[in-house]
Design a protein around this motif. Structure first.
Motif, PDB file in Angstrom:
ATOM      1  N   LEU A  49     -11.182  -8.412  -7.245  1.00 45.96           N
ATOM      2  CA  LEU A  49     -10.087  -8.623  -8.187  1.00 45.96           C
ATOM      3  C   LEU A  49      -9.831  -7.372  -9.022  1.00 45.96           C
ATOM      4  O   LEU A  49      -8.680  -7.009  -9.291  1.00 45.96           O
ATOM      5  N   ALA A  50     -10.915  -6.702  -9.430  1.00 46.28           N
ATOM      6  CA  ALA A  50     -10.759  -5.469 -10.203  1.00 46.28           C
ATOM      7  C   ALA A  50     -10.050  -4.401  -9.387  1.00 46.28           C
ATOM      8  O   ALA A  50      -9.217  -3.653  -9.901  1.00 46.28           O
ATOM      9  N   GLY A  51     -10.368  -4.317  -8.086  1.00 49.57           N
ATOM     10  CA  GLY A  51      -9.704  -3.337  -7.223  1.00 49.57           C
ATOM     11  C   GLY A  51      -8.216  -3.589  -7.095  1.00 49.57           C
ATOM     12  O   GLY A  51      -7.426  -2.646  -6.951  1.00 49.57           O
ATOM     13  N   ALA A  52      -7.807  -4.873  -7.138  1.00 47.27           N
ATOM     14  CA  ALA A  52      -6.373  -5.190  -7.071  1.00 47.27           C
ATOM     15  C   ALA A  52      -5.684  -4.932  -8.409  1.00 47.27           C
ATOM     16  O   ALA A  52      -4.576  -4.391  -8.452  1.00 47.27           O
ATOM     17  N   LEU A  53      -6.352  -5.305  -9.515  1.00 50.65           N
ATOM     18  CA  LEU A  53      -5.728  -5.164 -10.830  1.00 50.65           C
ATOM     19  C   LEU A  53      -5.614  -3.711 -11.265  1.00 50.65           C
ATOM     20  O   LEU A  53      -4.701  -3.360 -12.009  1.00 50.65           O
ATOM     21  N   ILE A  54      -6.542  -2.864 -10.821  1.00 48.56           N
ATOM     22  CA  ILE A  54      -6.495  -1.465 -11.244  1.00 48.56           C
ATOM     23  C   ILE A  54      -5.311  -0.738 -10.616  1.00 48.56           C
ATOM     24  O   ILE A  54      -4.862   0.287 -11.129  1.00 48.56           O
ATOM     25  N   GLN A  55      -4.786  -1.265  -9.524  1.00 47.85           N
ATOM     26  CA  GLN A  55      -3.645  -0.633  -8.878  1.00 47.85           C
ATOM     27  C   GLN A  55      -2.320  -1.132  -9.431  1.00 47.85           C
ATOM     28  O   GLN A  55      -1.349  -0.382  -9.510  1.00 47.85           O
ATOM     29  N   HIS A  56      -2.261  -2.409  -9.807  1.00 45.82           N
ATOM     30  CA  HIS A  56      -1.018  -2.962 -10.338  1.00 45.82           C
ATOM     31  C   HIS A  56      -1.329  -4.229 -11.107  1.00 45.82           C
ATOM     32  O   HIS A  56      -2.272  -4.951 -10.778  1.00 45.82           O
ATOM     33  N   LYS A  57      -0.511  -4.493 -12.126  1.00 56.30           N
ATOM     34  CA  LYS A  57      -0.684  -5.706 -12.912  1.00 56.30           C
ATOM     35  C   LYS A  57      -0.359  -6.930 -12.047  1.00 56.30           C
ATOM     36  O   LYS A  57       0.313  -6.816 -11.009  1.00 56.30           O
ATOM     37  N   PRO A  58      -0.817  -8.128 -12.447  1.00 56.62           N
ATOM     38  CA  PRO A  58      -0.545  -9.329 -11.640  1.00 56.62           C
ATOM     39  C   PRO A  58       0.953  -9.533 -11.425  1.00 56.62           C
ATOM     40  O   PRO A  58       1.762  -9.359 -12.336  1.00 56.62           O
ATOM     41  N   LEU A  59       1.322  -9.869 -10.210  1.00 57.58           N
ATOM     42  CA  LEU A  59       2.724 -10.028  -9.840  1.00 57.58           C
ATOM     43  C   LEU A  59       2.887 -11.322  -9.061  1.00 57.58           C
ATOM     44  O   LEU A  59       2.195 -11.537  -8.062  1.00 57.58           O
ATOM     45  N   TRP A  60       3.784 -12.192  -9.529  1.00 54.57           N
ATOM     46  CA  TRP A  60       4.041 -13.473  -8.862  1.00 54.57           C
ATOM     47  C   TRP A  60       5.420 -13.418  -8.216  1.00 54.57           C
ATOM     48  O   TRP A  60       6.435 -13.343  -8.897  1.00 54.57           O
ATOM     49  N   THR A  61       5.459 -13.432  -6.917  1.00 52.93           N
ATOM     50  CA  THR A  61       6.712 -13.417  -6.182  1.00 52.93           C
ATOM     51  C   THR A  61       6.505 -14.054  -4.813  1.00 52.93           C
ATOM     52  O   THR A  61       5.437 -13.939  -4.209  1.00 52.93           O
ATOM     53  N   PHE A  62       7.546 -14.743  -4.355  1.00 53.81           N
ATOM     54  CA  PHE A  62       7.513 -15.375  -3.031  1.00 53.81           C
ATOM     55  C   PHE A  62       8.356 -14.598  -2.017  1.00 53.81           C
ATOM     56  O   PHE A  62       8.556 -15.064  -0.896  1.00 53.81           O
ATOM     57  N   GLU A  63       8.847 -13.436  -2.432  1.00 61.54           N
ATOM     58  CA  GLU A  63       9.690 -12.640  -1.544  1.00 61.54           C
ATOM     59  C   GLU A  63       8.982 -12.245  -0.249  1.00 61.54           C
ATOM     60  O   GLU A  63       9.569 -12.333   0.832  1.00 61.54           O
ATOM     61  N   PRO A  64       7.701 -11.791  -0.289  1.00 62.67           N
ATOM     62  CA  PRO A  64       7.052 -11.433   0.984  1.00 62.67           C
ATOM     63  C   PRO A  64       6.859 -12.612   1.934  1.00 62.67           C
ATOM     64  O   PRO A  64       6.669 -12.411   3.133  1.00 62.67           O
ATOM     65  N   LEU A  65       6.905 -13.854   1.393  1.00 65.37           N
ATOM     66  CA  LEU A  65       6.697 -15.024   2.237  1.00 65.37           C
ATOM     67  C   LEU A  65       7.991 -15.533   2.865  1.00 65.37           C
ATOM     68  O   LEU A  65       7.944 -16.385   3.742  1.00 65.37           O
ATOM     69  N   ASP A  87      12.073  -0.924 -10.161  1.00 67.65           N
ATOM     70  CA  ASP A  87      11.764  -2.241 -10.725  1.00 67.65           C
ATOM     71  C   ASP A  87      12.142  -3.359  -9.749  1.00 67.65           C
ATOM     72  O   ASP A  87      11.417  -4.355  -9.621  1.00 67.65           O
ATOM     73  N   GLN A  88      13.258  -3.221  -9.068  1.00 73.26           N
ATOM     74  CA  GLN A  88      13.672  -4.228  -8.096  1.00 73.26           C
ATOM     75  C   GLN A  88      12.691  -4.304  -6.926  1.00 73.26           C
ATOM     76  O   GLN A  88      12.381  -5.396  -6.437  1.00 73.26           O
ATOM     77  N   ALA A  89      12.190  -3.155  -6.480  1.00 78.10           N
ATOM     78  CA  ALA A  89      11.203  -3.149  -5.395  1.00 78.10           C
ATOM     79  C   ALA A  89       9.928  -3.870  -5.815  1.00 78.10           C
ATOM     80  O   ALA A  89       9.353  -4.645  -5.047  1.00 78.10           O
ATOM     81  N   ILE A  90       9.491  -3.635  -7.048  1.00 74.36           N
ATOM     82  CA  ILE A  90       8.272  -4.289  -7.543  1.00 74.36           C
ATOM     83  C   ILE A  90       8.486  -5.787  -7.659  1.00 74.36           C
ATOM     84  O   ILE A  90       7.609  -6.599  -7.313  1.00 74.36           O
ATOM     85  N   GLU A  91       9.673  -6.205  -8.131  1.00 75.39           N
ATOM     86  CA  GLU A  91       9.968  -7.635  -8.253  1.00 75.39           C
ATOM     87  C   GLU A  91       9.944  -8.331  -6.897  1.00 75.39           C
ATOM     88  O   GLU A  91       9.622  -9.517  -6.808  1.00 75.39           O
ATOM     89  N   LYS A  92      10.281  -7.613  -5.832  1.00 71.47           N
ATOM     90  CA  LYS A  92      10.266  -8.184  -4.490  1.00 71.47           C
ATOM     91  C   LYS A  92       8.888  -8.120  -3.840  1.00 71.47           C
ATOM     92  O   LYS A  92       8.720  -8.546  -2.697  1.00 71.47           O
ATOM     93  N   GLY A  93       7.897  -7.595  -4.567  1.00 66.48           N
ATOM     94  CA  GLY A  93       6.546  -7.517  -4.017  1.00 66.48           C
ATOM     95  C   GLY A  93       6.261  -6.243  -3.256  1.00 66.48           C
ATOM     96  O   GLY A  93       5.181  -6.097  -2.682  1.00 66.48           O
TER      97      GLY A  93
END
Length: 355
Positions: free
Chosen positions: A106-122, A20-26
């Protein structure tokens, strides 16, 4: 070498909190091939649905412009209006295909994972500008996998396209003799055949890459034994602290029991192991357990009882039964009423004789 050694130390499966922590960080498992496959599907669907309409609309507008080109004024405002009309025509002709492609992406992105908002990768990281880290990215395992994957895509898709065109080589020779009106439908039909063969092959590539990306992501999240211990401490609490707290609580309970022993009516014991202190006064519903203990604690209860002249009665079966079934500050169970009543009656009679 250090990276290999670190990977060898990561022998434990990641906990759910770690994932879960990895997903939260993007940091999520994402396959680019899945996105590419969906974009190609959107492009093919746009060809099937909107290619004829878009081509007809563009051809009609272009024909009208060419037929009336001599009537277009040469002023700047007229040129701006003509340009604006051309842009609008192009947008109308290409808007539908782009809409299909955008929705497919957009469908190709959503089918792999639900929408995720994080600024960690930036967030800036100095490791990204490290020469060693850059060399690992270029010559590391992931880079070689991507190189092999790209080479396989070129070979497989090129082979599929080549075989499809070879089957249609007789038809391709007739393209030079076709009119423009006849060439467009023929080109569309051939393009759809090519896309069908490419999509069939790309579906296998995308599924394989998605499985590999999920496996690779899970391997990256594996933990060392020390990390697993720290995770347990953070989530469940430090075992040493918990043991210390249990010890403190046990000491407090022991002090409270020892303070209550002088108030007891009788101490029922097994001479070598158990001791249970009971209190009974007029008006109580049932005798109350003030203290109980085993071995050293039982010996301490007997010592305190002797100092305060509390009667001690040896009854091993009753002492063991009470110790197992009654807790501190609780009334004794109903099944022990008769046995305890006989003991307390004996104690009260003994006190009466002494008085």
């Amino acid at each position: 070498m250090s990276e290999d050694a670190d990977n060898e130390d990561r022998t434990e499966d990641p906990t759910q909190r770690k994932l879960d922590q990895a997903i939260e960080k993007g940091d999520i498992a994402r396959s680019q091939e899945i996105g590419t496959f969906f974009v190609l599907c959107g492009f093919t669907l746009a060809l099937l649905v909107g290619a004829g309409w878009s081509a007809s609309s563009a051809a009609l507008s272009l024909r009208s412009f060419l037929m009336n080109a001599h009537q277009v004024p040469s002023s700047g405002e007229a040129f701006f209006n003509v340009t604006k009309q051309g842009v609008m025509t192009g947008f109308m002709a290409l808007g539908l295909p782009f809409a299909f492609i955008l929705c497919a992406g957009l469908a190709g992105a959503l089918i792999q994972h639900k929408p995720l908002w994080t600024f960690e990768p930036l967030m800036p990281k100095f490791s990204r500008i490290s020469l060693m880290a850059g060399a690992k990215r270029i010559f590391g395992k992931e880079a070689w996998v991507n190189f092999a994957k790209g080479l396989a895509k070129i070979l497989l898709i090129g082979t599929a396209v080549g075989l499809t065109l070879w089957k249609e080589h007789d038809r391709l020779e007739s393209f030079a003799q076709m009119s423009v009106a006849a060439m467009l439908p023929a080109t569309l039909s051939l393009t759809i055949k090519l896309m069908a063969s490419v999509l069939a092959l790309f579906a296998v590539i995308a599924i394989g890459d998605f499985v590999y990306q999920r496996f690779s992501w899970y391997q990256r999240q594996r933990m060392t034994k020390q990390e697993l211990k720290e995770e347990f401490k953070n989530s469940e609490g430090n075992p040493e602290v918990k043991a210390k707290l249990r010890q403190i609580r046990a000491q407090r309970v022991r002090k409270r029991m020892m303070a209550a022993v002088p108030k007891a009516t009788v101490i029922i014991t097994n001479p070598t192991h158990f001791a249970v202190a009971l209190q009974y006064e007029q008006g109580m519903g049932a005798p109350l357990c003030l203290a109980k203990g085993v071995d050293a604690l039982a010996l301490k209860i007997r010592e305190v009882a002797g100092e305060h002249r509390v009667p001690i009665v040896e009854n091993p079966p009753l002492a063991r039964a009470l110790y197992a079934t009654v807790d501190i500050d609780e009334e004794i169970p109903v099944e022990h009423y008769q046995a305890v009543a006989e003991v307390i009656g004996y104690v009260l009679r003994l006190k009466g004789r002494r008085a």
